[in-house]
Design an enzyme around this catalytic site. Structure first.
Site, PDB file in Angstrom:
ATOM      1  N   ARG A  10       0.823  -1.212   0.000  1.00 40.42           N
ATOM      2  CA  ARG A  10       0.000   0.000   0.000  1.00 40.42           C
ATOM      3  C   ARG A  10       0.855   1.261   0.000  1.00 40.42           C
ATOM      4  O   ARG A  10       0.894   2.023   0.966  1.00 40.42           O
ATOM      5  CB  ARG A  10      -0.955   0.016   1.193  1.00 40.42           C
ATOM      6  CG  ARG A  10      -2.008  -1.059   1.140  1.00 40.42           C
ATOM      7  CD  ARG A  10      -2.988  -0.915   2.299  1.00 40.42           C
ATOM      8  NE  ARG A  10      -4.018  -1.937   2.281  1.00 40.42           N
ATOM      9  CZ  ARG A  10      -4.948  -2.089   3.221  1.00 40.42           C
ATOM     10  NH1 ARG A  10      -4.984  -1.256   4.245  1.00 40.42           N
ATOM     11  NH2 ARG A  10      -5.851  -3.048   3.130  1.00 40.42           N
ATOM     12  N   ASP A  36      13.458   0.015 -10.972  1.00 40.24           N
ATOM     13  CA  ASP A  36      14.810  -0.523 -10.830  1.00 40.24           C
ATOM     14  C   ASP A  36      14.737  -1.678  -9.835  1.00 40.24           C
ATOM     15  O   ASP A  36      14.557  -1.463  -8.634  1.00 40.24           O
ATOM     16  CB  ASP A  36      15.738   0.572 -10.317  1.00 40.24           C
ATOM     17  CG  ASP A  36      17.197   0.155 -10.280  1.00 40.24           C
ATOM     18  OD1 ASP A  36      17.469  -1.062 -10.416  1.00 40.24           O
ATOM     19  OD2 ASP A  36      18.066   1.023 -10.105  1.00 40.24           O
ATOM     20  N   ASP A  59      17.131  -4.341  -9.611  1.00 40.30           N
ATOM     21  CA  ASP A  59      18.327  -5.175  -9.468  1.00 40.30           C
ATOM     22  C   ASP A  59      19.066  -5.015  -8.130  1.00 40.30           C
ATOM     23  O   ASP A  59      19.999  -5.769  -7.842  1.00 40.30           O
ATOM     24  CB  ASP A  59      19.289  -4.966 -10.635  1.00 40.30           C
ATOM     25  CG  ASP A  59      19.757  -3.512 -10.770  1.00 40.30           C
ATOM     26  OD1 ASP A  59      19.657  -2.746  -9.790  1.00 40.30           O
ATOM     27  OD2 ASP A  59      20.225  -3.152 -11.864  1.00 40.30           O
TER      28      ASP A  59
END
Length: 427
Positions: free
Chosen positions: A209, A278, A280
């Site tokens: 949330r 992103d 990674d």
């Protein structure tokens, strides 16, 4: 007879010009830099000023007493931790100017604070605690209209950090909403608010949330970091909801799954553009552009153009620039305390640091905010003597804070409190 037509034409032309001027004039923002749907709140403009002189939970000079009466501008002569036992319900038409506190400012800690219509809240910290009732939220803004939260830090809610239900014309800008605690550890539940602008906010270390957008919302330039099970959540209900999701950055942290968006449905009508993700966790901001397919996989209904257009629009940055802005300014950032500084350091790690805690004690607890003295204010108008003298006001005239000598649009007191962030950040 020949004179009648020109006179009628001139009158008509004047009426048209007047209508054009009124319709094209820029509406008065709550303060310079206020944007979005809540930016027209007037707060306590022109009303009584109240000085918070005590860190006590209640009584004369307390924050609880300060917000108990409508039509006030609340200024702070103290800094530190205001620990509250019971919930606080604030009256309507308030300006709560946390930037006036000396030193590192204030935090209201321990239980829920709920707000009412036509309210301006700036540079405040609100933190719940494991000691409040299970199911409690730290900040509640239900059944109201016209409110703006600017540079506010909201943490340690036991259900959600933030709850908004059936409200309208709301802005949250440059806020930190993070580190919710057990049992749910959720960021925010939006139950049916409309005309809601949320921009340049940091959502951090919440299980899910960030927020749950069961709402009509313009969600622009926000950073969602180290979500747990899921990041931004759709309304996924039978009712139709319209969400503009623009130029946000979703950055996975140590606790994050790949579910940066989740739980949308066909009743969630989404316009999305310029968002990045992103996943990674490599310590570098090098995400990919979010595709329409990311939302259609979550079963959202995509729109070709945005739904929401507030009278005072949000100045939109690209997602990477928004991340830099949030790092620099989000939360009660004139002087960040150690909690906010820690959260900002997690984001700075770009994926390698962060944690979703069970309690505030696990996170290190509420730190001490060391006391400092407020500048002298002889007439009690909320404006320090030295500032009044520098700007041609009278340090012995308690009425001039309500006057419009320094501005045609903001009172002298508003000019002073609006100048504080810019003045301090330029040092």
């Amino acid at each position: 007879m020949p004179l009648v037509q020109p006179i009628k034409f001139s009158a008509l032309l004047c009426c048209c010009l007047l209508f054009w001027w009124r319709s094209s004039a820029q509406p008065l923002a709550s303060f310079p830099g206020a944007e979005g749907f809540g930016a027209l709140a007037t707060g306590g403009r022109g009303g009584e000023r109240y000085h918070v002189t005590s860190l006590a939970d209640s009584g004369n000079g307390s924050f609880r007493e300060a917000v108990s009466k409508a039509g006030r501008t609340v200024v702070f002569d103290v800094c530190g931790v205001i620990k509250i036992g019971d919930k606080i319900k604030a009256a309507e038409s308030l300006t709560i100017a946390g930037q006036t506190a000396p030193g590192a400012g204030v935090v209201v800690y321990g239980n829920t604070v709920s707000f009412s219509s036509n309210t301006i809240v700036r540079y405040m910290r609100f933190r719940g605690s494991i000691g409040m009732a299970k199911g409690s939220c730290t900040v509640v803004a239900d059944d109201l209209n016209n409110i703006i939260f600017d540079h506010v830090s909201i943490q340690w809610g036991r259900w959600d950090n933030l709850h908004l239900k059936n409200s309208s014309d709301i802005t949250m800008q440059y806020c930190i909403i993070g580190e919710s605690i057990e049992p749910q550890r959720f960021g925010a539940l939006l139950e049916g608010p409309t005309n809601f602008s949320m921009h340049h906010c940091l959502w951090i270390d919440n299980q899910s949330r960030n927020p749950k957008a069961k709402a009509g919302i313009s969600y622009v330039n926000n950073i969602v970091y180290n979500w747990g099970a899921s990041g931004l959540v759709g309304g996924h209900s039978e009712a139709d909801h319209f969400q503009d999701i623009i130029n946000n950055y979703f950055i996975a942290g140590p606790n994050s799954t790949p579910n940066f968006i989740a739980m949308f449905s066909a009743t969630d009508h989404v316009y999305q553009s310029g968002n990045y993700v992103d996943l990674d966790k490599n310590g570098s901001l090098n995400g990919r552009l979010v595709a329409d397919s990311d939302f259609t996989k979550a079963t959202a209904t995509l729109l070709e153009k945005p739904t929401h257009s507030p009278l005072i629009p949000v100045k939109v940055e690209d997602a990477a620039a928004a991340c830099r802005t949030v790092l620099q300014t989000a939360g009660a950032s004139i002087v960040r305390d150690s909690v906010d500084s820690r959260l900002i350091s997690y984001l700075q790690s770009m994926g390698t640091k962060g944690k979703i805690f069970q309690t505030e004690a696990d996170a290190g607890g509420q730190p001490t905010i060391y006391s400092d003295k407020a500048l002298p204010d002889t007439d009690g108008d909320g404006i320090p003597d030295i500032w009044e003298k520098q700007h041609g006001l009278q340090a012995g005239n308690g009425a001039d804070g309500k006057e419009f000598k320094l501005s045609k649009t903001y009172t002298n007191l508003e000019v002073y409190i609006n100048s504080i962030p810019n003045r301090l950040s330029s040092k």
